[in-house]
Scaffold this motif. Structure first.
Motif, PDB file in Angstrom:
ATOM      1  N   ALA A 281       0.846  -1.197   0.000  1.00  0.00           N
ATOM      2  CA  ALA A 281       0.000   0.000   0.000  1.00  0.00           C
ATOM      3  C   ALA A 281       0.884   1.253   0.000  1.00  0.00           C
ATOM      4  O   ALA A 281       0.624   2.215  -0.735  1.00  0.00           O
ATOM      5  CB  ALA A 281      -0.925  -0.010   1.219  1.00  0.00           C
ATOM      6  N   ALA A 282       1.959   1.221   0.785  1.00  0.00           N
ATOM      7  CA  ALA A 282       2.873   2.369   0.872  1.00  0.00           C
ATOM      8  C   ALA A 282       3.455   2.692  -0.503  1.00  0.00           C
ATOM      9  O   ALA A 282       3.481   3.856  -0.919  1.00  0.00           O
ATOM     10  CB  ALA A 282       3.994   2.060   1.866  1.00  0.00           C
ATOM     11  N   SER A 283       3.887   1.655  -1.219  1.00  0.00           N
ATOM     12  CA  SER A 283       4.541   1.916  -2.512  1.00  0.00           C
ATOM     13  C   SER A 283       3.536   2.483  -3.521  1.00  0.00           C
ATOM     14  O   SER A 283       3.880   3.347  -4.321  1.00  0.00           O
ATOM     15  CB  SER A 283       5.235   0.661  -3.040  1.00  0.00           C
ATOM     16  OG  SER A 283       4.277  -0.265  -3.463  1.00  0.00           O
ATOM     17  N   LYS A 284       2.289   2.022  -3.448  1.00  0.00           N
ATOM     18  CA  LYS A 284       1.250   2.571  -4.344  1.00  0.00           C
ATOM     19  C   LYS A 284       0.960   4.032  -4.006  1.00  0.00           C
ATOM     20  O   LYS A 284       0.769   4.866  -4.891  1.00  0.00           O
ATOM     21  CB  LYS A 284      -0.055   1.762  -4.194  1.00  0.00           C
ATOM     22  CG  LYS A 284      -0.063   0.497  -4.976  1.00  0.00           C
ATOM     23  CD  LYS A 284      -0.359   0.775  -6.451  1.00  0.00           C
ATOM     24  CE  LYS A 284       0.314  -0.259  -7.319  1.00  0.00           C
ATOM     25  NZ  LYS A 284       0.365   0.092  -8.729  1.00  0.00           N
ATOM     26  N   VAL A 285       0.912   4.325  -2.721  1.00  0.00           N
ATOM     27  CA  VAL A 285       0.645   5.696  -2.275  1.00  0.00           C
ATOM     28  C   VAL A 285       1.752   6.621  -2.780  1.00  0.00           C
ATOM     29  O   VAL A 285       1.499   7.712  -3.293  1.00  0.00           O
ATOM     30  CB  VAL A 285       0.516   5.746  -0.730  1.00  0.00           C
ATOM     31  CG1 VAL A 285       0.672   7.157  -0.191  1.00  0.00           C
ATOM     32  CG2 VAL A 285      -0.832   5.174  -0.300  1.00  0.00           C
TER      33      VAL A 285
END
Ligand code: ADP
Ligand code: MG
Length: 210
Positions: free
Chosen positions: A66-70
Motif C-alpha cells: 500500500a505504501a509503494s502505491k501511495v
C-alpha cells in the motif's frame, strides 16, 4: 490482522474521504492549493486497483505494498508523508499481525517516520497535530492494558479534538505557512483527512470484531 484487514481499513477510509470531498477541498482552498483530497482519492483508487494483491499478503507486506502505491500516486506534500506512515508501520510490524500493544508500537513507528520525512512535530498546523496525539494516547492506553474496544472508542475522540485544535494554530510548515497569520482560523486539511481516516478505520475494525 492480515492483508484483508488492511484492505478493509483502506476501503473504510476511502468511503469516508469520498463523503467529505467538498469539505476537505474547501479547507485546502482556504490555506493551500485545493488538491489535498484529490491527491488522496487518487491514491485510494490506486489501492483499490490492487485490492486482491493487498488482501493476499500478510499484515506487514500488505502495508508495504500500500505504501509503494501511495508513493507513486499521491502527489503533493502529503504523498511522501502518507508513504512514510505506511512504510514506517510496515517496517515496525516485521511481518507480525500485532495485538493492541504491538499495534500501538507499529502506529507510533509510522508517525515517527512521518516526522522524519516532514521534519515537523506538534504545533505547526499539519497532519502531525492529529497523528502525534493519537500515537501518544495509543501508547498510554496500551501501557494501561486497555482493550481493543477501548482503543477504538478513545482514539477517534483524541483525533477529533486534535483536528479541531489546528483551527487556531499558526501554520509554520507546508504551503499554509506562506499565509502567515492569515492561516489562523482554518482547520488544516491534512489534519482533517487524517482524523477522518482514523475514525473510519476504528469504526471498521469495530465491525470486524463484533
Ligand atoms: P501540498 O501542500 O503540496 O499541496 P497536499 O495538499 O497534498 O500537499 O497536503 C497538504 C497537507 O500536508 C497539509 O494540510 C498538512 O497537513 C500536510 N503537510 C504539509 N507539510 C507537512 C510537513 N512538513 N509535515 C507534516 N505534514 C505536512
Ligand atoms: Mg494542497
Amino acid at each position: 490482522m492480515n492483508g484483508k484487514t488492511v484492505m478493509a481499513c483502506i476501503d473504510a477510509a476511502f468511503a469516508s474521504l469520498k463523503e467529505h470531498t467538498d469539505e476537505i477541498a474547501s479547507l485546502d482552498q482556504q490555506i493551500g492549493d485545493g488538491d489535498h483530497i484529490f491527491n488522496l482519492l487518487r491514491g485510494m483508487e490506486a489501492l483499490l486497483a490492487v485490492k486482491a494483491d493487498i488482501e493476499a499478503e500478510a499484515f506487514g507486506p500488505a502495508l508495504e505494498l500500500a505504501a509503494s502505491k501511495v508513493l507513486s500516486t499521491v502527489g503533493g506534500s502529503s504523498g511522501p508523508l502518507f508513504f512514510s506512515l505506511l512504510s514506517g508501520m510496515a517496517k515496525a510490524s516485521a511481518g507480525n499481525a500485532p495485538d493492541v500493544a504491538g499495534f500501538a508500537h507499529v502506529f507510533s513507528a509510522g508517525v515517527e517516520a512521518v516526522g522524519l520525512r516532514g521534519k515537523t512535530g506538534v504545533g505547526s498546523k499539519t497532519m502531525m497535530d492529529v497523528l502525534i496525539p493519537v500515537a501518544k494516547r495509543f501508547g498510554e492506553l496500551a501501557a494501561q492494558g486497555a482493550s481493543a474496544r477501548e482503543v477504538r472508542e478513545v482514539l477517534p475522540r483524541v483525533a477529533e479534538d486534535s483536528m479541531l485544535a489546528t483551527r487556531d494554530m499558526l501554520a509554520t510548515k507546508g504551503r499554509a505557512s506562506f499565509l502567515g497569520e492569515r492561516s489562523r482560523g482554518h482547520i488544516d486539511p491534512g489534519a482533517r483527512s487524517s482524523q477522518i481516516m482514523i475514525a473510519a478505520v476504528c469504526a471498521r475494525l469495530a465491525q470486524h470484531n463484533k
